[in-house]
Scaffold this active site. Structure first.
Site, PDB file in Angstrom:
ATOM      1  N   GLY A 183     -50.858 -62.841  85.650  1.00 23.03           N
ATOM      2  CA  GLY A 183     -50.189 -63.700  84.669  1.00 23.03           C
ATOM      3  C   GLY A 183     -50.331 -65.049  84.252  1.00 23.03           C
ATOM      4  O   GLY A 183     -49.550 -65.674  83.829  1.00 23.03           O
ATOM      5  N   GLU A 199     -54.374 -59.535  78.620  1.00 21.50           N
ATOM      6  CA  GLU A 199     -55.592 -59.982  77.989  1.00 21.50           C
ATOM      7  C   GLU A 199     -56.893 -60.642  78.886  1.00 21.50           C
ATOM      8  O   GLU A 199     -56.399 -61.193  79.871  1.00 21.50           O
ATOM      9  CB  GLU A 199     -55.510 -60.681  76.777  1.00 21.50           C
ATOM     10  N   SER A 222     -53.119 -67.871  82.186  1.00 24.87           N
ATOM     11  CA  SER A 222     -54.259 -67.936  81.326  1.00 24.87           C
ATOM     12  C   SER A 222     -55.580 -68.668  82.138  1.00 24.87           C
ATOM     13  O   SER A 222     -56.719 -68.625  81.376  1.00 24.87           O
ATOM     14  CB  SER A 222     -54.100 -68.991  79.992  1.00 24.87           C
ATOM     15  N   ASP A 271     -39.606 -71.638  87.351  1.00 24.23           N
ATOM     16  CA  ASP A 271     -38.405 -71.146  86.929  1.00 24.23           C
ATOM     17  C   ASP A 271     -37.735 -70.431  88.327  1.00 24.23           C
ATOM     18  O   ASP A 271     -36.270 -70.168  88.265  1.00 24.23           O
ATOM     19  CB  ASP A 271     -38.695 -69.684  86.190  1.00 24.23           C
ATOM     20  N   HIS A 303     -46.584 -76.580  90.530  1.00 21.78           N
ATOM     21  CA  HIS A 303     -45.795 -77.287  89.277  1.00 21.78           C
ATOM     22  C   HIS A 303     -44.462 -77.618  89.630  1.00 21.78           C
ATOM     23  O   HIS A 303     -44.052 -78.337  88.424  1.00 21.78           O
ATOM     24  CB  HIS A 303     -46.094 -76.570  88.141  1.00 21.78           C
ATOM     25  N   ASN A 313     -53.703 -59.248  83.827  1.00 19.44           N
ATOM     26  CA  ASN A 313     -53.170 -59.840  82.684  1.00 19.44           C
ATOM     27  C   ASN A 313     -53.360 -58.814  81.606  1.00 19.44           C
ATOM     28  O   ASN A 313     -54.020 -57.896  81.478  1.00 19.44           O
ATOM     29  CB  ASN A 313     -54.198 -60.887  82.444  1.00 19.44           C
ATOM     30  N   GLN A 369     -47.250 -71.151  89.516  1.00 20.94           N
ATOM     31  CA  GLN A 369     -47.360 -72.483  88.456  1.00 20.94           C
ATOM     32  C   GLN A 369     -46.205 -72.559  87.862  1.00 20.94           C
ATOM     33  O   GLN A 369     -45.806 -73.428  87.093  1.00 20.94           O
ATOM     34  CB  GLN A 369     -48.458 -72.267  87.546  1.00 20.94           C
ATOM     35  N   ASN A 370     -45.118 -71.386  88.220  1.00 22.97           N
ATOM     36  CA  ASN A 370     -44.033 -71.518  87.408  1.00 22.97           C
ATOM     37  C   ASN A 370     -43.008 -72.249  88.002  1.00 22.97           C
ATOM     38  O   ASN A 370     -42.825 -72.516  89.418  1.00 22.97           O
ATOM     39  CB  ASN A 370     -43.545 -69.760  87.169  1.00 22.97           C
TER      40      ASN A 370
HETATM   41  P1  OAD Z   1     -50.135 -69.378  79.940  1.00 28.02           P
HETATM   42  O1  OAD Z   1     -48.901 -69.430  78.867  1.00 28.02           O
HETATM   43  O2  OAD Z   1     -51.139 -70.467  79.609  1.00 28.02           O
HETATM   44  O3  OAD Z   1     -50.490 -68.031  80.119  1.00 28.02           O
HETATM   45  C1  OAD Z   1     -49.894 -66.932  80.476  1.00 28.02           C
HETATM   46  C2  OAD Z   1     -50.590 -65.504  80.482  1.00 28.02           C
HETATM   47  O4  OAD Z   1     -49.884 -64.594  80.888  1.00 28.02           O
HETATM   48  C3  OAD Z   1     -51.667 -65.349  79.467  1.00 28.02           C
HETATM   49  O5  OAD Z   1     -53.065 -65.343  80.141  1.00 28.02           O
HETATM   50  C4  OAD Z   1     -50.933 -64.063  78.960  1.00 28.02           C
HETATM   51  O6  OAD Z   1     -51.755 -63.149  78.654  1.00 28.02           O
HETATM   52  C5  OAD Z   1     -50.475 -63.365  80.307  1.00 28.02           C
HETATM   53  N1  OAD Z   1     -49.387 -62.675  80.040  1.00 28.02           N
HETATM   54  C6  OAD Z   1     -48.217 -62.647  79.351  1.00 28.02           C
HETATM   55  N2  OAD Z   1     -47.439 -61.671  79.335  1.00 28.02           N
HETATM   56  C7  OAD Z   1     -47.826 -61.080  80.610  1.00 28.02           C
HETATM   57  C8  OAD Z   1     -47.454 -59.911  81.208  1.00 28.02           C
HETATM   58  N3  OAD Z   1     -46.377 -59.210  80.938  1.00 28.02           N
HETATM   59  N4  OAD Z   1     -48.192 -59.435  82.205  1.00 28.02           N
HETATM   60  C9  OAD Z   1     -49.485 -59.873  82.505  1.00 28.02           C
HETATM   61  N5  OAD Z   1     -49.768 -61.033  81.933  1.00 28.02           N
HETATM   62  C10 OAD Z   1     -49.193 -61.464  80.834  1.00 28.02           C
HETATM   63  O7  OAD Z   1     -49.268 -69.783  81.294  1.00 28.02           O
HETATM   64  P2  OAD Z   1     -49.658 -70.256  82.819  1.00 28.02           P
HETATM   65  O8  OAD Z   1     -51.152 -69.874  82.835  1.00 28.02           O
HETATM   66  O9  OAD Z   1     -48.801 -70.125  83.800  1.00 28.02           O
HETATM   67  O10 OAD Z   1     -47.858 -76.339  83.258  1.00 28.02           O
HETATM   68  O11 OAD Z   1     -49.942 -71.939  82.332  1.00 28.02           O
HETATM   69  C11 OAD Z   1     -50.302 -72.762  83.236  1.00 28.02           C
HETATM   70  C12 OAD Z   1     -49.775 -74.021  83.042  1.00 28.02           C
HETATM   71  O12 OAD Z   1     -49.612 -74.422  81.692  1.00 28.02           O
HETATM   72  C13 OAD Z   1     -48.055 -73.783  83.481  1.00 28.02           C
HETATM   73  O13 OAD Z   1     -47.587 -74.031  84.365  1.00 28.02           O
HETATM   74  C14 OAD Z   1     -47.644 -75.165  82.534  1.00 28.02           C
HETATM   75  C15 OAD Z   1     -48.291 -75.101  81.235  1.00 28.02           C
HETATM   76  O14 OAD Z   1     -48.576 -76.097  80.483  1.00 28.02           O
HETATM   77  C16 OAD Z   1     -47.451 -77.565  83.224  1.00 28.02           C
HETATM   78  O15 OAD Z   1     -46.185 -77.450  82.682  1.00 28.02           O
HETATM   79  C17 OAD Z   1     -47.748 -78.513  83.970  1.00 28.02           C
END
Ligand code: OAD
Length: 237
Positions: A185, A213, A187, A102, A117, A211, A99-100
Site C-alpha cells: 500500500g 494499482e 505509491s 496513524d 515519518h 497494491n 510511513q504511516n
Molecule cells: P500514497 O497516498 O502516496 O499511496 C497510497 C498507495 O496505496 C497507492 O499506491 C494506492 O494505489 C495504494 N492503495 C490504496 N488503497 C489500497 C488498498 N486497500 N490496498 C492496497 N493498496 C492500496 O501513500 P504513501 O505511499 O504512504 O508523507 O505516501 C508516502 C508519503 O507521502 C506519506 O507517508 C506522506 C505522504 O506525503 C509525509 O507526510 C511526509
C-alpha cells in the site's frame, strides 16, 4: 506459479521486512495522500506539512493534524494490519517499516517497527525537543511543552525535513539484510522510503508488492499482487 514461489519464499525466509504506506490503512477508513480522493488532491502540502507552514501558521497546521487525528481516533486496525502483526509473531528476524503516522500497526500488535515519518499522537517541543504523547483532538488545547513551556509541533516528518538518523539507519540496514521484503500500500514515490525496496532487491531479497494499482515498486518486484492489502495479506499467512 506465483503461489508456489511465494509459499517457498515465505517458508524459507530468514529475515522478513515489511514496508507499508497509506494504502494499508485505507480499509480502516483513513484517507491516502494520492489517488482520486487523496489528501493532496484537497489540501496543499506546502501549506500544511512543511516547517515553513508551521512557522507561518501553527494554528492552521494543528487544526489540520487534529482533523486527521479525529478520523484516526475512530479507526481500528484492519485484517491487513493484523496479518502483519501475525507475521512478526512467526519470524524471529522481522522488521516493519511504516510511513504511516496513524499508529494502527502498534494497536494491531507490532512491536518491532520503525515509524519513519513519525507518529501523529506524539508532539515535539520546537525549543527543547522533548517528545510527549498527546491525544488532544481540539487544536486549541494542544498546550505547551511540559518540560520547558515551548511550542509543541506534531512529531512527524514534514516535506523538506530529514528522517531521524537512527530510524533511517535501521530502515536502510534492514532493507540491505533481509531476504524477503513485502511492500504493502505505498505509491513508492516519496524518498527515501521509496528507495528501500530497490536496496533490498540489489542485495538479493525477493520482493512482493501488494497494491490496487501498479507503482514503480511493482515494476521491480518479483511478484506483484494486485488487490487490497486487507484481502491479500491474510491470504499470505
Ligand atoms: P500514497 O497516498 O502516496 O499511496 C497510497 C498507495 O496505496 C497507492 O499506491 C494506492 O494505489 C495504494 N492503495 C490504496 N488503497 C489500497 C488498498 N486497500 N490496498 C492496497 N493498496 C492500496 O501513500 P504513501 O505511499 O504512504 O508523507 O505516501 C508516502 C508519503 O507521502 C506519506 O507517508 C506522506 C505522504 O506525503 C509525509 O507526510 C511526509
Amino acid at each position: 506459479m506465483d503461489v508456489t514461489k511465494i509459499k517457498y519464499r515465505l517458508k524459507n525466509a530468514r529475515y522478513i521486512v515489511v514496508l507499508t504506506g497509506a494504502g494499508i490503512s485505507a480499509e480502516s477508513g483513513i484517507p491516502t495522500f494520492r489517488g482520486e480522493d487523496g489528501l493532496w488532491k484537497h489540501y496543499r502540502a506546502e501549506e500544511l506539512a512543511t516547517p515553513e507552514a508551521f512557522e507561518k501558521n501553527p494554528e492552521l497546521v494543528w487544526e489540520w493534524y487534529c482533523w486527521r487525528r479525529a478520523i484516526i481516533s475512530k479507526a481500528s486496525p484492519n485484517s491487513g494490519h493484523i496479518a502483519i502483526a501475525e507475521l512478526e509473531n512467526r519470524y524471529n528476524n522481522f522488521l516493519l517499516i511504516t510511513q504511516n503516522v496513524d499508529g494502527l500497526h502498534r494497536i494491531a500488535g507490532n512491536k518491532r517497527l520503525v515509524e519513519i515519518h513519525g507518529n501523529i499522537w506524539e508532539t515535539r517541543c520546537v525549543k527543547c525537543g522533548a517528545v510527549e504523547q498527546n491525544y488532544e483532538l481540539n487544536f486549541k488545547n494542544i498546550g505547551t511543552c511540559n518540560s520547558c513551556g515551548g511550542q509543541k509541533r506534531p512529531n512527524v516528518v514534514w516535506f523538506g525535513e530529514s528522517i531521524p538518523h537512527a530510524n533511517l539507519e535501521m530502515a536502510y540496514s534492514a532493507a540491505g539484510s533481509c531476504d524477503l521484503m513485502i511492500v504493502a500500500g505505498t505509491s513508492g514515490i516519496v524518498q527515501p522510503a521509496a528507495s528501500l525496496p530497490f536496496i533490498a532487491k540489489q542485495s538479493g531479497a525477493f520482493i512482493i508488492d501488494i497494491n490496487i494499482e501498479p507503482t514503480p515498486i511493482s515494476a521491480i518486484a518479483d511478484v506483484f499482487l494486485k488487490g487490497k492489502c486487507g484481502e491479500i495479506l491474510p491470504g499470505l499467512l
